[in-house]
Design a protein around this motif. Sequence first.
Motif, PDB file in Angstrom:
ATOM      1  N   TYR A   1       6.789  -4.578 -13.894  1.00 34.57           N
ATOM      2  CA  TYR A   1       5.684  -5.524 -14.110  1.00 34.57           C
ATOM      3  C   TYR A   1       5.931  -6.304 -15.407  1.00 34.57           C
ATOM      4  CZ  TYR A   1       0.918  -7.281 -14.509  1.00 34.57           C
ATOM      5  OH  TYR A   1      -0.184  -8.096 -14.624  1.00 34.57           O
ATOM      6  N   ILE A   2       6.274  -5.546 -16.444  1.00 32.03           N
ATOM      7  CA  ILE A   2       6.506  -6.184 -17.754  1.00 32.03           C
ATOM      8  C   ILE A   2       7.662  -7.182 -17.650  1.00 32.03           C
ATOM      9  CG2 ILE A   2       7.259  -5.704 -20.157  1.00 32.03           C
ATOM     10  CD1 ILE A   2       5.764  -2.931 -19.687  1.00 32.03           C
ATOM     11  N   ASN A   3       8.673  -6.814 -16.872  1.00 35.06           N
ATOM     12  CA  ASN A   3       9.840  -7.707 -16.725  1.00 35.06           C
ATOM     13  C   ASN A   3       9.641  -8.778 -15.653  1.00 35.06           C
ATOM     14  OD1 ASN A   3      11.096  -6.278 -18.698  1.00 35.06           O
ATOM     15  ND2 ASN A   3      12.337  -5.033 -17.327  1.00 35.06           N
ATOM     16  N   LYS A   4       8.406  -8.846 -15.158  1.00 35.24           N
ATOM     17  CA  LYS A   4       8.037  -9.871 -14.162  1.00 35.24           C
ATOM     18  C   LYS A   4       8.890  -9.821 -12.887  1.00 35.24           C
ATOM     19  CE  LYS A   4       5.922 -13.252 -17.279  1.00 35.24           C
ATOM     20  NZ  LYS A   4       5.513 -12.312 -18.269  1.00 35.24           N
ATOM     21  N   ILE A   5       9.253  -8.620 -12.492  1.00 37.26           N
ATOM     22  CA  ILE A   5       9.970  -8.457 -11.215  1.00 37.26           C
ATOM     23  C   ILE A   5       8.926  -8.643 -10.109  1.00 37.26           C
ATOM     24  CG2 ILE A   5      11.206  -6.799  -9.732  1.00 37.26           C
ATOM     25  CD1 ILE A   5      12.843  -7.258 -12.206  1.00 37.26           C
ATOM     26  N   SER A   6       9.280  -9.440  -9.087  1.00 39.56           N
ATOM     27  CA  SER A   6       8.261  -9.644  -8.053  1.00 39.56           C
ATOM     28  C   SER A   6       8.507  -8.740  -6.840  1.00 39.56           C
ATOM     29  CB  SER A   6       8.182 -11.106  -7.636  1.00 39.56           C
ATOM     30  OG  SER A   6       9.473 -11.589  -7.461  1.00 39.56           O
ATOM     31  N   GLU A   7       7.428  -8.493  -6.134  1.00 39.01           N
ATOM     32  CA  GLU A   7       7.517  -7.689  -4.901  1.00 39.01           C
ATOM     33  C   GLU A   7       8.179  -8.552  -3.833  1.00 39.01           C
ATOM     34  OE1 GLU A   7       3.534  -6.665  -3.865  1.00 39.01           O
ATOM     35  OE2 GLU A   7       3.334  -5.297  -5.557  1.00 39.01           O
ATOM     36  N   PRO A   8       8.801  -7.926  -2.842  1.00 40.21           N
ATOM     37  CA  PRO A   8       9.340  -8.740  -1.750  1.00 40.21           C
ATOM     38  C   PRO A   8       8.189  -9.450  -1.035  1.00 40.21           C
ATOM     39  CG  PRO A   8       9.417  -6.386  -1.221  1.00 40.21           C
ATOM     40  CD  PRO A   8       9.013  -6.495  -2.646  1.00 40.21           C
ATOM     41  N   ASP A   9       8.404 -10.715  -0.641  1.00 44.66           N
ATOM     42  CA  ASP A   9       7.304 -11.374   0.060  1.00 44.66           C
ATOM     43  C   ASP A   9       7.218 -10.837   1.485  1.00 44.66           C
ATOM     44  OD1 ASP A   9       9.117 -12.770   1.689  1.00 44.66           O
ATOM     45  OD2 ASP A   9       9.283 -14.382   0.229  1.00 44.66           O
ATOM     46  N   GLU A  10       6.131 -11.213   2.159  1.00 45.89           N
ATOM     47  CA  GLU A  10       5.859 -10.642   3.492  1.00 45.89           C
ATOM     48  C   GLU A  10       7.002 -10.877   4.463  1.00 45.89           C
ATOM     49  OE1 GLU A  10       2.172 -11.719   5.389  1.00 45.89           O
ATOM     50  OE2 GLU A  10       1.076 -10.943   3.646  1.00 45.89           O
ATOM     51  N   GLU A  11       7.572 -12.082   4.416  1.00 45.13           N
ATOM     52  CA  GLU A  11       8.635 -12.427   5.360  1.00 45.13           C
ATOM     53  C   GLU A  11       9.881 -11.563   5.099  1.00 45.13           C
ATOM     54  OE1 GLU A  11       8.485 -13.956   8.049  1.00 45.13           O
ATOM     55  OE2 GLU A  11      10.620 -14.098   8.507  1.00 45.13           O
ATOM     56  N   PHE A  12      10.219 -11.385   3.811  1.00 43.05           N
ATOM     57  CA  PHE A  12      11.382 -10.553   3.477  1.00 43.05           C
ATOM     58  C   PHE A  12      11.146  -9.117   3.968  1.00 43.05           C
ATOM     59  CE2 PHE A  12      13.821  -7.564   1.044  1.00 43.05           C
ATOM     60  CZ  PHE A  12      15.067  -8.167   0.886  1.00 43.05           C
ATOM     61  N   ALA A  13       9.942  -8.607   3.659  1.00 43.41           N
ATOM     62  CA  ALA A  13       9.645  -7.224   4.046  1.00 43.41           C
ATOM     63  C   ALA A  13       9.707  -7.069   5.571  1.00 43.41           C
ATOM     64  CB  ALA A  13       8.280  -6.820   3.518  1.00 43.41           C
ATOM     65  N   TYR A  14       9.156  -8.049   6.274  1.00 36.69           N
ATOM     66  CA  TYR A  14       9.166  -7.989   7.748  1.00 36.69           C
ATOM     67  C   TYR A  14      10.604  -7.985   8.274  1.00 36.69           C
ATOM     68  CZ  TYR A  14       8.920  -9.649  12.549  1.00 36.69           C
ATOM     69  OH  TYR A  14       9.117  -9.772  13.891  1.00 36.69           O
ATOM     70  N   GLN A  15      11.420  -8.909   7.744  1.00 41.72           N
ATOM     71  CA  GLN A  15      12.809  -8.983   8.211  1.00 41.72           C
ATOM     72  C   GLN A  15      13.569  -7.692   7.856  1.00 41.72           C
ATOM     73  OE1 GLN A  15      13.935 -11.061  10.244  1.00 41.72           O
ATOM     74  NE2 GLN A  15      12.418 -12.691  10.119  1.00 41.72           N
TER      75      GLN A  15
END
Length: 368
Positions: free
Chosen positions: A201-215
């Motif tokens: 969170y501190i390093n601003k890493i983002s979660e995979p978006d819905e499309e990435f997670a789905y694929q």
Amino acid sequence: MRTKTNLPSALYIHIPFCESICDYCDFTKLQYFHSFAVKYLVALKKELIERVTNKELRTIYIGGGTPTSLDDLQFEALLKMVEPYSKHVEEYTVEANPESLSLSKIKLLKKYGVNRVSIGVESTNDQILKSINRKHTFSDVKNVVKNLRDNGINNINLDLIIGLPNVSFKMLEEDIRNILSLKPNHISCYSLTVHEHTVFYINKISEPDEEFAYQAYKVINELLEKNGYSHYEVSNWAISGQESKHNLVYWNNERYYGVGLGASGYIDNIRYKNSTNFNEYVSFKNEIEEEIVTLKDEKDYELMLKLRTKFGLNLVEYKNKFGVDLYKSHTQVIDDYVTKGYLIHKEDYLIPTFEGMMILDKIYLDLQ
Ligand code: SF4
């Protein structure tokens, strides 16, 4: 007025210590120190004895944190403490990290009747593991799996995380092939979530978006199903008959004991959560949060949880329990989902397909 349900036959025990803290972790955990663990095991034993009144348990799951971060003496003390409850268990799981599951601990697992081990692999790429502050390599995982089997513990789950930074689809496929080469009975793949107060969170890493997670789930599912694993829950695959009996207790909306720092449980009509404050817990001041589960809440839980698995929701049971004919009240919605391939309506059951499991929140809202 509901009558009291039977006593739970499942027990979860939380061991909050870890050898080091991973950059993404939001579990109830803290750095292992010998003296902390000594105090913790005393408080845990007290809670176990007071809380768990049923000794005829079917499943026990010791999770964390990392239970194997305890030293050998403490690890044995833990297993000994649980021994009176484990006499009749069908499934007894302990979570482990590859670097701390030593041969001596494996022998203790065997001695105390543990018959399933869940290993936090997370990635099979050593560089990725290093980058998220994991302390093992894939070679450690291979050694541990071999040692478990050599010592007669054959029921093995391997955990992976989807969507870690710098992991391409190609690398994900490689992860799956590496995992498959070890022939585990069960595989869990959880999509990365980034929580506040974590290094990610501190390093601003983002979660995979819905499309990435789905694929990603699609790729994983195809590979695993091709290799004989069945997608039996949103994030879980198993060889038929090797599904986690303990986790199915949660998804079947059944009762369970939870013991330890931050552990949750469900007894009678109360869902509870223990204090997450270590000092409070070890001073026997466990401030417990309780939620009284009304019939309406239980109905919602039933729908939400049972639609997570391929075993599905039994509409007749649902009607008998809650007096609601779900198909009658939502014929159009259900038929639409069936036509579009998200649900299967077979005999008395409503079962999610792979596509359905990917949009469960929406299905659940439409069935309100
Ligand atoms: S080992 Fe598991 S519980 Fe411990 S910090 Fe890492 S992810 Fe969290």
